[in-house]
Design a protein around this motif. Sequence first.
Motif, short mmCIF file in Angstrom:
data_model
loop_
_atom_site.label_atom_id
_atom_site.label_comp_id
_atom_site.label_asym_id
_atom_site.label_seq_id
_atom_site.Cartn_x
_atom_site.Cartn_y
_atom_site.Cartn_z
N LEU A 90 46.86 7.13 45.36
CA LEU A 90 47.62 8.23 45.96
C LEU A 90 46.93 8.78 47.20
O LEU A 90 47.58 9.22 48.14
CB LEU A 90 47.81 9.35 44.94
N ARG A 91 45.61 8.73 47.23
CA ARG A 91 44.86 9.24 48.37
C ARG A 91 44.87 8.26 49.55
O ARG A 91 44.94 8.67 50.70
CB ARG A 91 43.43 9.53 47.95
N MET A 92 44.83 6.95 49.28
CA MET A 92 44.67 5.96 50.35
C MET A 92 45.99 5.47 50.94
O MET A 92 46.06 5.22 52.14
CB MET A 92 43.88 4.75 49.83
N LEU A 93 47.01 5.31 50.13
CA LEU A 93 48.27 4.76 50.63
C LEU A 93 49.15 5.88 51.19
O LEU A 93 49.16 6.99 50.66
CB LEU A 93 49.00 4.01 49.52
N PRO A 94 49.92 5.60 52.23
CA PRO A 94 50.71 6.66 52.87
C PRO A 94 51.90 7.14 52.06
O PRO A 94 52.36 8.26 52.25
CB PRO A 94 51.16 6.02 54.18
N THR A 95 52.44 6.31 51.15
CA THR A 95 53.58 6.73 50.35
C THR A 95 53.32 6.41 48.89
O THR A 95 52.47 5.61 48.56
CB THR A 95 54.88 6.02 50.77
N HIS A 96 54.11 7.02 48.02
CA HIS A 96 53.99 6.77 46.59
C HIS A 96 54.82 5.58 46.15
O HIS A 96 54.68 5.09 45.05
CB HIS A 96 54.45 8.01 45.80
N GLN A 97 55.73 5.10 47.01
CA GLN A 97 56.71 4.11 46.59
C GLN A 97 56.28 2.67 46.78
O GLN A 97 56.69 1.81 46.03
CB GLN A 97 58.02 4.35 47.35
N TRP A 98 55.50 2.36 47.79
CA TRP A 98 55.10 0.97 48.01
C TRP A 98 53.66 0.90 48.46
O TRP A 98 53.06 1.89 48.85
CB TRP A 98 56.03 0.27 49.00
N GLY A 99 53.13 -0.31 48.44
CA GLY A 99 51.75 -0.55 48.83
C GLY A 99 50.89 -0.82 47.61
O GLY A 99 51.21 -0.41 46.49
N TYR A 100 49.81 -1.56 47.83
CA TYR A 100 48.93 -1.96 46.74
C TYR A 100 47.48 -1.85 47.17
O TYR A 100 47.14 -2.13 48.31
CB TYR A 100 49.23 -3.41 46.33
N VAL A 101 46.65 -1.45 46.23
CA VAL A 101 45.20 -1.44 46.40
C VAL A 101 44.68 -2.66 45.66
O VAL A 101 45.04 -2.90 44.51
CB VAL A 101 44.58 -0.15 45.82
N VAL A 102 43.83 -3.45 46.32
CA VAL A 102 43.29 -4.67 45.73
C VAL A 102 41.86 -4.40 45.28
O VAL A 102 41.05 -3.88 46.05
CB VAL A 102 43.34 -5.84 46.73
N ILE A 103 41.59 -4.74 44.02
CA ILE A 103 40.30 -4.43 43.40
C ILE A 103 39.71 -5.71 42.83
O ILE A 103 40.41 -6.50 42.21
CB ILE A 103 40.49 -3.41 42.26
N THR A 104 38.41 -5.91 43.03
CA THR A 104 37.74 -7.02 42.38
C THR A 104 37.12 -6.50 41.08
O THR A 104 36.38 -5.53 41.09
CB THR A 104 36.69 -7.68 43.30
N THR A 105 37.49 -7.11 39.98
CA THR A 105 37.08 -6.68 38.65
C THR A 105 36.37 -7.82 37.94
O THR A 105 36.37 -8.95 38.45
CB THR A 105 38.32 -6.27 37.82
N PRO A 106 35.79 -7.57 36.79
CA PRO A 106 35.21 -8.67 36.02
C PRO A 106 36.25 -9.70 35.57
O PRO A 106 35.91 -10.84 35.25
CB PRO A 106 34.60 -7.98 34.80
N GLU A 107 37.53 -9.33 35.59
CA GLU A 107 38.61 -10.23 35.20
C GLU A 107 39.22 -10.95 36.41
O GLU A 107 40.21 -11.65 36.27
CB GLU A 107 39.69 -9.46 34.46
N GLY A 108 38.65 -10.77 37.60
CA GLY A 108 39.14 -11.41 38.81
C GLY A 108 39.64 -10.39 39.81
O GLY A 108 39.51 -9.18 39.61
N VAL A 109 40.22 -10.87 40.88
CA VAL A 109 40.77 -10.00 41.91
C VAL A 109 42.18 -9.60 41.48
O VAL A 109 43.05 -10.46 41.28
CB VAL A 109 40.79 -10.71 43.28
N LEU A 110 42.41 -8.28 41.33
CA LEU A 110 43.69 -7.76 40.84
C LEU A 110 44.20 -6.67 41.76
O LEU A 110 43.41 -6.03 42.46
CB LEU A 110 43.52 -7.17 39.44
N ASP A 111 45.52 -6.42 41.73
CA ASP A 111 46.03 -5.24 42.40
C ASP A 111 45.92 -4.05 41.45
O ASP A 111 45.54 -4.21 40.29
CB ASP A 111 47.47 -5.46 42.89
N HIS A 112 46.23 -2.87 41.94
CA HIS A 112 45.98 -1.67 41.13
C HIS A 112 46.85 -1.63 39.87
O HIS A 112 46.41 -1.11 38.85
CB HIS A 112 46.16 -0.40 41.97
#
Length: 129
Positions: A90-112
Motif C-alpha cells: 500500500l505504501r509503495m504502489l500508487p493504487t490499490h487496484q493493480w501492481g505487484y511487489v516482487v519478493i525473494t523468499t526461501p520458497e523462491g521469487v514470488l509476488d506479494h
Amino acid sequence: MGRRILNEALRAIVNAERRGKATVELKPISTVMSSFLRIMKDRGYIRGFQVYDPHRVGRITVELQGRINDCRALTYRQDIKATEIERYRLRMLPTHQWGYVVITTPEGVLDHEEAIKRSAGGQVLGYFH
C-alpha cells in the motif's frame, strides 16, 4: 551487482514501453531477472520472453504488451516479514487496484499475493505496475 543489473533491465523495459517498441533486448542476464520476468508474464504485463545462451553473457528478448507504467528494482536490501507485506504494498504502489511487489523468499521469487498465501517473508526485489 545483481540488483544493479536487474534495475538497468527494468528501466530498459520501461523506456521501450514509453517509446512504443514491441520488443526489447536485455544484456547481461541473471536467474533473478528471469524469475522477475516470469512473474510479469504470469500477471499479464508482458507477452513473453526468450533466454538465449544462458551459459555465457547471454541475452533475453522480451515481447512487450503496452501495460507497464513503471517497474523498478530496489538496489538496497529491504527485508520484510510476511505480516508487513500488505502494508508495504500500500505504501509503495500508487493504487490499490493493480501492481505487484516482487519478493525473494526461501520458497523462491514470488509476488506479494503468493507470498501472503504462503505466509513467507523475505527481501523485496522490486515492483511493477
